[in-house]
Design an enzyme around this catalytic site. Sequence first.
Site, PDB file in Angstrom:
ATOM      1  N   THR A 165       0.829  -1.205   0.000  1.00  0.00           N
ATOM      2  CA  THR A 165       0.000   0.000   0.000  1.00  0.00           C
ATOM      3  C   THR A 165       0.862   1.253   0.000  1.00  0.00           C
ATOM      4  OG1 THR A 165      -1.584  -1.239   1.341  1.00  0.00           O
ATOM      5  CG2 THR A 165      -1.922   1.143   1.150  1.00  0.00           C
ATOM      6  N   HIS A 191       2.999  -5.542  -4.251  1.00  0.00           N
ATOM      7  CA  HIS A 191       1.733  -6.274  -4.297  1.00  0.00           C
ATOM      8  C   HIS A 191       0.780  -5.608  -5.281  1.00  0.00           C
ATOM      9  CE1 HIS A 191       2.609  -7.631   0.116  1.00  0.00           C
ATOM     10  NE2 HIS A 191       3.268  -8.345  -0.769  1.00  0.00           N
ATOM     11  N   MET A 284       0.678  -2.657   3.847  1.00  0.00           N
ATOM     12  CA  MET A 284      -0.120  -3.356   4.846  1.00  0.00           C
ATOM     13  C   MET A 284       0.506  -4.698   5.187  1.00  0.00           C
ATOM     14  SD  MET A 284      -4.009  -2.898   3.409  1.00  0.00           S
ATOM     15  CE  MET A 284      -4.452  -4.465   4.172  1.00  0.00           C
TER      16      MET A 284
END
Length: 353
Positions: A165, A191, A284
């Site tokens: 994030t 990610h 995260m």
Amino acid sequence: MAPIRVLVVDDSVVVRRIVSEALASDPAIEVVGVAQNGSIALTKVAALKPDLITMDIEMPVMDGIEAVRALRRSGVRTPIVMFSTLTSHGASATLDALAAGASDYATKPTQVANPAEAVAVITSQLIPKVKALCGASPVAASAARPRSGGALTRAPRAIVVGSSTGGPEALSKLFGALDAPLPVPVLVVQHMPPMFTTQLAARLDRIGPSTVVEASGNERLVPGTVYIAPGDLHLEVKQLGAAVVTAVSGAPQVNFCRPAVDVLFRSAVRTFGGDLLGVVLTGMGSDGRDGARELVDAGGRMIAQDQATSVVWGMPGAVAAAGLAHEILPLESVAGAVARAAQGRLSGSGVRA
């Protein structure tokens, strides 16, 4: 504790209803309003002062990207989660929104059988992001201290980077701030789903001196090149004769992620031993912490982004709290520290978070 107050912005009444239903399924979240386009959203943000905004990208009157720019220009720092399609165009637009100041994104469910399934898909994606962006860090900054001693004191053979994030913009600032390509290969796990990583690699290639590519497997690692893990595939490195090459696989998720930072870090340790520099940026969860431990135990050096400049201090906070970071640095200092370490010139003890 008061619920997290969310404003839902989308031109589709069906999507507004599905997103609102998904959010309302969690008692810790309250949908306080909806808006049909960016222009109405600006008015409702001023009136409702939500804790978080979900924002569609393509809308009439004012699209989501321009709405994000307008909110940030007016000083609104409220977290904004974009809703994007899993297409090349959607990926490019999402990266534009993140560059404009959006905090994160979620992908719209496609090929779902019914509205209930769409709600379930959005719930699984969105609620963790809402809570991470609006909640306190799971790690107290005061508990994190830079690690002393025992780190690599010569130039590494490779650099491995993990982010989630807030990562696309953090990576842009890291690679954009370099004065010259790094003298060793760099491997990155961000990610992101397929197509998004393709667009990310192309964007990073344009903004800095390094050559940036999306890894496809069997590429020989060369200095000055950055290899981005492809969406939904793990990225590893392996020895092949005298060369070190990339390897990608659809092996099971690790830490609920594919690609996973831990997978990359562990494979790098198997290949390079402790001749590594690891970097964990905003994100995260705790992906990267276990791999960082193996890297540090092998004699490598670790840098973690600090809490103040992280969109979410989950991943770097986990590394820092475990005592694995030799430096805990604001994002604007990471590029300089990486460049110095890549040349074997260490910057000393890190800034305390």
